[in-house]
Design an enzyme around this catalytic site. Sequence first.
Site, PDB file in Angstrom:
ATOM      1  CB  THR A 167      59.648  20.901  51.180  1.00  0.00           C
ATOM      2  OG1 THR A 167      58.538  21.780  51.333  1.00  0.00           O
ATOM      3  CG2 THR A 167      59.806  20.534  49.725  1.00  0.00           C
ATOM      4  NE  ARG A 195      52.707  29.283  49.310  1.00  0.00           N
ATOM      5  CZ  ARG A 195      53.758  28.489  49.483  1.00  0.00           C
ATOM      6  NH1 ARG A 195      53.602  27.178  49.528  1.00  0.00           N
ATOM      7  NH2 ARG A 195      54.971  28.978  49.598  1.00  0.00           N
ATOM      8  CB  VAL A 196      50.893  26.862  43.774  1.00  0.00           C
ATOM      9  CG1 VAL A 196      51.997  25.950  43.256  1.00  0.00           C
ATOM     10  CG2 VAL A 196      49.535  26.183  43.612  1.00  0.00           C
ATOM     11  CB  THR A 218      63.535  22.644  51.056  1.00  0.00           C
ATOM     12  OG1 THR A 218      62.833  22.942  52.278  1.00  0.00           O
ATOM     13  CG2 THR A 218      65.008  22.485  51.399  1.00  0.00           C
ATOM     14  N   GLY A 219      62.408  25.619  51.331  1.00  0.00           N
ATOM     15  CA  GLY A 219      62.506  26.894  52.021  1.00  0.00           C
ATOM     16  C   GLY A 219      61.304  27.761  51.683  1.00  0.00           C
TER      17      GLY A 219
HETATM   18  N1  ASP Z   1      59.162  25.465  49.510  1.00  0.00           N
HETATM   19  C1  ASP Z   1      57.962  25.017  50.143  1.00  0.00           C
HETATM   20  C2  ASP Z   1      56.844  25.940  49.788  1.00  0.00           C
HETATM   21  O1  ASP Z   1      57.035  27.131  49.818  1.00  0.00           O
HETATM   22  C3  ASP Z   1      58.080  24.914  51.629  1.00  0.00           C
HETATM   23  C4  ASP Z   1      59.334  24.251  52.160  1.00  0.00           C
HETATM   24  O2  ASP Z   1      60.249  23.954  51.430  1.00  0.00           O
HETATM   25  O3  ASP Z   1      59.404  24.018  53.338  1.00  0.00           O
HETATM   26  O4  ASP Z   1      55.772  25.485  49.498  1.00  0.00           O
END
Ligand code: ASP
Length: 305
Positions: A167, A195-196, A218-219
Amino acid sequence: MQPSLIVHGGAWDIPDDAIAACKQGCRDALVAGWSILSKGGTALDAIEASIIVLEDDPVFDAGYGSHLNLDGQVECDAIVMDAATLRAGSAAGLQRIKNPIRLARKIWEECPHMMLVAQGAERFAQKSGLPLCDPADLISPAERAAWLQCREDEHAAEHHRGHEQGTVGAVAMDRDGRLFAATSTGGTCCKLPGRVGDSPLIGCGCYADAEAGGGSCTGYGEAIMKITMAKTAVDYLRRPTLPDESDRSFTKRAAQDATDLLLRRANGTGGLILLDRNGIPAFAFNTPRMAYGYVAPDGSFFTSI
Ligand code: ASP
């Protein structure tokens, strides 16, 4: 005010052979955003320019090269938030927008609502003059190959090795002290259609308040949502005016406390970038690595993993 810019390209277990590409991507994003800020341009233009570079780079999970959902389709989410007004523009479940951040900005600028999803969002894009792309134009060969392997076998991180997450986000402050934050993502690989995650949700993947600062997370989205991580981190930045407003350790501690809370309360992995109300940057992550970069006070670019 001295302008300020920080970007990230996702917190995850970035393999050694992807480090150079992730760092270069963050650097390119800084160059794009800083070329605007250093000439007196707005923080909004800067974050949009930085995010477009990251969305166009298939090493990151946003725009072109996003992870595919179970049906083999890209579904993107993006948000931009204005710290001065607390107004956000957000879009989710996009399949036909090449640069989702452009649509988030249009929603911020022109829409009576703050968040639109799927076909409604794409209809609004067309009405505001943003062209729709072919959904196939967002699919990179690497993501398609990983998805095919998951379909034949079973969804597994190994199939996505080298591009599991990524992300992207940016937070900027311009010469007038205007602060904007933004996040853009393709979500998680092999997610259920529809999915969100946290990324486009105000307060979860992004938040900005001129009284405190702004951030982009992010995560693992389902964990980040539980602790409304971006708002929580920005709340950690709230403080009375101190004699030394340039205390960098305060911003750093806020970022660290937010990632500690993510682990403690939601057993989640991830990271974030922050700018406080004076433009002081900070980052933290509890994953093995996170791609990030910021412009140092002397104007030099710093990128790391
Ligand atoms: N946070 C993002 C999600 O769950 C994924 C990511 O940050 O890598 O959609």
